[in-house]
Design an enzyme around this catalytic site. Structure first.
Site, PDB file in Angstrom:
ATOM      1  N   TYR A 139       0.825  -1.089  -0.072  1.00 55.71           N
ATOM      2  CA  TYR A 139      -0.176  -0.021   0.036  1.00 55.71           C
ATOM      3  C   TYR A 139       0.839   1.200  -0.050  1.00 55.71           C
ATOM      4  CZ  TYR A 139      -4.427  -2.177   1.089  1.00 55.71           C
ATOM      5  OH  TYR A 139      -5.725  -2.967   1.054  1.00 55.71           O
ATOM      6  N   LYS A 185       3.732 -15.572   4.862  1.00 57.19           N
ATOM      7  CA  LYS A 185       3.747 -16.476   3.478  1.00 57.19           C
ATOM      8  C   LYS A 185       5.441 -16.729   3.360  1.00 57.19           C
ATOM      9  CE  LYS A 185       2.255 -18.732  -0.247  1.00 57.19           C
ATOM     10  NZ  LYS A 185       1.408 -20.006  -0.165  1.00 57.19           N
ATOM     11  N   ASP A 217      -2.543 -18.584   3.419  1.00 55.30           N
ATOM     12  CA  ASP A 217      -3.569 -19.422   2.101  1.00 55.30           C
ATOM     13  C   ASP A 217      -4.263 -20.476   3.334  1.00 55.30           C
ATOM     14  OD1 ASP A 217      -0.953 -20.602   2.524  1.00 55.30           O
ATOM     15  OD2 ASP A 217      -0.973 -21.616   0.516  1.00 55.30           O
ATOM     16  N   ASP A 241      -6.317  -7.145   4.799  1.00 55.65           N
ATOM     17  CA  ASP A 241      -7.461  -6.331   4.115  1.00 55.65           C
ATOM     18  C   ASP A 241      -8.297  -7.642   3.749  1.00 55.65           C
ATOM     19  OD1 ASP A 241      -9.079  -4.515   2.543  1.00 55.65           O
ATOM     20  OD2 ASP A 241      -7.857  -5.123   0.909  1.00 55.65           O
ATOM     21  N   ASP A 245     -12.056  -9.086   5.233  1.00 51.52           N
ATOM     22  CA  ASP A 245     -13.428  -9.099   4.380  1.00 51.52           C
ATOM     23  C   ASP A 245     -13.866 -10.436   4.636  1.00 51.52           C
ATOM     24  OD1 ASP A 245     -13.579  -6.610   3.736  1.00 51.52           O
ATOM     25  OD2 ASP A 245     -14.304  -7.001   1.878  1.00 51.52           O
TER      26      ASP A 245
END
Ligand code: NAD
Ligand code: IPM
Ligand code: MN
Length: 344
Positions: A139, A185, A217, A241, A245
């Site tokens: 970002y 990750k 994941d 982010d 959600d």
């Protein structure tokens, strides 16, 4: 008198903020509330999604309450140069306030398990906290570049950036059930190796916290199959982010999810959902995420835990009797708000 800067923004932002302000005025009538522009609304009025007038207003504020920013996919705002788009206004606001720790609690309220699209036995009792790093990673990549046939956004983190957000997550875990899962990750990314190493080192100072590391994941699956495994989840900006959600399906809707963004100064409080252009202007948005963000504001920025508890309990009661449309019920924004107020 504490001052709260109110930034309704775009789309359903003004609708859900309007509802949340009714609740805030009721439980904290002494506050000074000052409304200012952000996002597309600010661009239209002043040519800047984070204008100087808004920046100036934040100078003496204790907290900011934000609605949502952004337009529909085909909106004219999305054709502007990136720095002028609504979302850039929000990113600059976060950066200006220095709010690096974004707390996104996911709680399935007792008695409201049936609102989840998941089986009630999966949703029941879920009470976890996502701590999302908010000012780093892709970002805020200073090397970002858009060329004609290639483009780059790098996920970069310094040890110091990881340390400060780890401290927040470790303290949160300490105050909760003592479990911290750091999400990365590290099987593929060097940046995750540094992340894992730094969080592990920082956790040495918190012997009462049990730290685990998991791959992002895998967490995506486990969050919706065995969510009871998690207490505090710590992760970088982009992973956070997406996972937050995803986690919204546990309580039942994005519209239920509040957040607090904390740093050294004033805190920023906002629902995690977007401007929902598909339902904006219809009066049907679920204001619960924004009302619950007001509860977080009372708790974290104003140290008014009792009032925060009152707001959370009232939202629970109101949703139980008057579920909103996103939850399969019939209540619109006004009806849900009208049910929260007397329950305070
Ligand atoms: P969104 O979160 O706005 O909407 C996704 C879906 O959830 C839509 O069907 C919407 O109607 C529904 N929804 C969201 N909030 C709801 C609520 N309170 N009550 C009932 N239903 C609700 O995501 P999107 O459509 O991908 O993005 C729309 C715009 O919002 C884009 O411009 C995006 O950049 C922006 N956005 C802003 C924020 C923010 O301001 N913090 C967050 C996410 C997206
Ligand atoms: C959120 C939003 C923002 C983000 C966008 C609108 C900049 O999706 O708050 O989750 O990606 O942080
Ligand atoms: Mn998001």
């Amino acid at each position: 008198m504490p001052k709260v800067v109110v930034l309704p923004g775009d789309g359903i932002g003004p609708e859900v903020v309007g509802a949340a302000l009714e609740v805030l005025r009721e439980v904290a009538p002494d506050l000074t509330l000052e409304e200012h522009l952000i996002g597309g609304a600010a661009f239209d009025a002043e040519g800047d999604p984070f204008p100087g007038s808004t920046r100036d207003a934040l100078a003496g504020a204790d907290a900011a309450l934000l609605g949502t920013v952004g337009g529909a996919q085909d909106s004219a705002w999305n054709r502007l140069p990136r720095p002028q788009r609504p979302e850039s206004g929000l990113l600059r606001l976060r950066q200006h306030l220095g709010v690096f720790a974004n707390l996104r609690p996911v709680r399935v309220m007792p008695g409201l398990e049936h609102l989840s699209p998941l089986r009630p036995e999966i949703a029941a009792g879920v009470d976890l906290l996502i701590v999302r790093e908010l000012l780093g990673g892709a970002y805020f990549d200073p090397r970002r570049e858009r060329g004609e046939d290639a483009a780059f956004n790098t996920i970069g983190y310094t040890r110091a950036e990881i340390e400060r957000v780890s401290g927040h997550a470790l303290r949160a875990a300490q105050e909760r059930r003592g479990g911290l899962t750091s999400v990365d990750k590290a099987n593929v990314l060097e940046v995750s190796e540094l992340w894992r190493e730094t969080v592990t080192a920082r956790a040495q100072q918190y012997p009462d916290v049990t730290l685990h590391h998991e791959y992002v994941d895998s967490v995506a699956t486990l969050l919706v199959t065995r969510p009871e495994r998690y207490d505090v989840l710590l992760t970088e900006n982009l992973f956070g982010d997406i996972l937050s959600d995803l986690a919204a399906v546990l309580p039942g809707s994005l519209g239920l999810m509040p957040s607090a963004s904390l740093g050294a100064g004033a805190g920023l409080y906002e629902p995690i959902h977007g401007s929902a252009p598909d339902i904006a202007g219809q009066g049907v948005a679920n204001p619960a995420g924004t009302i619950l963000s007001v509860a977080m504001l009372l708790r974290y920025s104003l140290n008014r835990g009792a009032e925060a508890d009152r707001v959370e309990t009232a939202v629970q009661a109101a949703l139980s009797a008057h579920p909103t449309r996103d939850l399969g019920g019939k209540a619109d924004t006004t009806e849900l708000t009208a049910a929260v107020l007397p329950a305070l």
